[in-house]
Design a protein around this motif. Sequence first.
Motif, PDB file in Angstrom:
ATOM      1  N   ILE A 103      -7.567  -4.092   7.173  1.00  0.00           N
ATOM      2  CA  ILE A 103      -7.716  -2.671   7.473  1.00  0.00           C
ATOM      3  C   ILE A 103      -8.969  -2.126   6.737  1.00  0.00           C
ATOM      4  N   GLU A 109      -7.750   7.236   9.505  1.00  0.00           N
ATOM      5  CA  GLU A 109      -6.497   6.592   9.923  1.00  0.00           C
ATOM      6  C   GLU A 109      -6.437   6.658  11.495  1.00  0.00           C
ATOM      7  N   VAL A 115      -8.943  -1.340  12.448  1.00  0.00           N
ATOM      8  CA  VAL A 115      -8.435  -2.762  12.330  1.00  0.00           C
ATOM      9  C   VAL A 115      -9.241  -3.346  13.321  1.00  0.00           C
ATOM     10  N   ARG A 117     -10.845  -6.107  15.664  1.00  0.00           N
ATOM     11  CA  ARG A 117     -10.553  -7.340  16.625  1.00  0.00           C
ATOM     12  C   ARG A 117     -11.786  -8.311  16.820  1.00  0.00           C
ATOM     13  N   ASN A 127      -5.709 -10.142  14.129  1.00  0.00           N
ATOM     14  CA  ASN A 127      -5.780  -8.608  14.524  1.00  0.00           C
ATOM     15  C   ASN A 127      -5.740  -8.413  15.800  1.00  0.00           C
ATOM     16  N   ALA A 130      -2.509  -6.773  16.696  1.00  0.00           N
ATOM     17  CA  ALA A 130      -1.770  -5.958  15.903  1.00  0.00           C
ATOM     18  C   ALA A 130      -1.491  -4.688  16.684  1.00  0.00           C
ATOM     19  N   GLU A 134       2.394  -2.459  13.486  1.00  0.00           N
ATOM     20  CA  GLU A 134       1.376  -3.416  12.459  1.00  0.00           C
ATOM     21  C   GLU A 134       0.419  -2.573  11.678  1.00  0.00           C
ATOM     22  N   VAL A 135      -0.157  -1.694  12.676  1.00  0.00           N
ATOM     23  CA  VAL A 135      -1.209  -0.974  11.682  1.00  0.00           C
ATOM     24  C   VAL A 135      -0.806   0.018  10.828  1.00  0.00           C
ATOM     25  N   GLU A 136       0.407   0.562  11.212  1.00  0.00           N
ATOM     26  CA  GLU A 136       1.215   1.567  10.301  1.00  0.00           C
ATOM     27  C   GLU A 136       1.512   0.782   9.098  1.00  0.00           C
ATOM     28  N   ARG A 138       0.179  -1.722   7.659  1.00  0.00           N
ATOM     29  CA  ARG A 138      -0.956  -2.014   6.864  1.00  0.00           C
ATOM     30  C   ARG A 138      -1.606  -0.895   6.228  1.00  0.00           C
ATOM     31  N   HIS A 143      -4.057   0.722   2.846  1.00  0.00           N
ATOM     32  CA  HIS A 143      -4.998   1.912   2.996  1.00  0.00           C
ATOM     33  C   HIS A 143      -4.545   3.039   2.120  1.00  0.00           C
TER      34      HIS A 143
END
Length: 291
Positions: A103, A109, A115, A117, A127, A130, A134-136, A138, A143
């Motif tokens: 990330i 955000e 993220v 790919r 990725n 994701a 999954e982003v949340e 990370r 982050h």
Amino acid sequence: MRRLSREDRAEDHDGGRDEAATIDDPSSFPAFEVIPGAAEAGLLLICDHASNALPAAYEGLGLPPGELERHIGYDIGVAGVTRRLAATLGCPAVLSHFSRLLIDPNRGEDDPTLVMRLSDGAVIPGNRHADADEVERRLALFHRPYHAAIEAEIARALAAGAVPAILSVHSFTPVWRGVPRPWHVALLWDADPRFTAPLLEALRAPGDLIVGDNEPYDGALRNDCLYRHGTSRGLAHTLIEIRQDLIGDEAGQQAWADRLAGLLPAILAEPLLHERHAYGSRTGPVPPIYP
């Protein structure tokens, strides 16, 4: 020579592999490192792409061996420059401890390149799928803790009665998609000239460098790291990009740390750099300055 788009900029930087760890225990894989320094130093160094480390649980994001050693993993040389400069000036520094492919801490955000790919022709298998959860995850593990560490150092300086200027240390590839970059170093900035203008002048004065001004990227990137911690707070700030072939070894890193350490004290002696001013942004209206 064209400036890069946001997607190009997200792809272009360098890498090497750090020791893997596990994310099960946050203490075994810290999201950041803080180099201690005097709160009243008047300068905070930040290094968004210092490392290409990945927790073991992410299994190298499914990349073939060696891919993280390319420029898609982190900014080559910047950690060494940052550590040496912090030691010489006695100022604090905050360095990321995770690959930008996991990330990107230099993105807001809401940024679609948060993220990646696909990066410089490499599909990032870990990725590709994701999702929002999954982003949340990370964001929460990597982050946000990194940015919280920067906020803590700013708060520590303000509590000591010192308004810090912020220098963000990055590097760029000498050749991008077959096109050589002529610049040895460049500064990226948005609308606040207080730190950038005198540092540009100082870098150009000896006549031995080709110095870029918002090259090969444009420094106006809404909600990126310096927007968040500099523009939105009214703190003087600039982002330095050093060409990677110049800092690929310890000698080069030391030489650039020495060069910057020789220039920065006189620039930082200007009182205006230690006042809070709202200069706005070329990206549009800026929310009210927060503490």
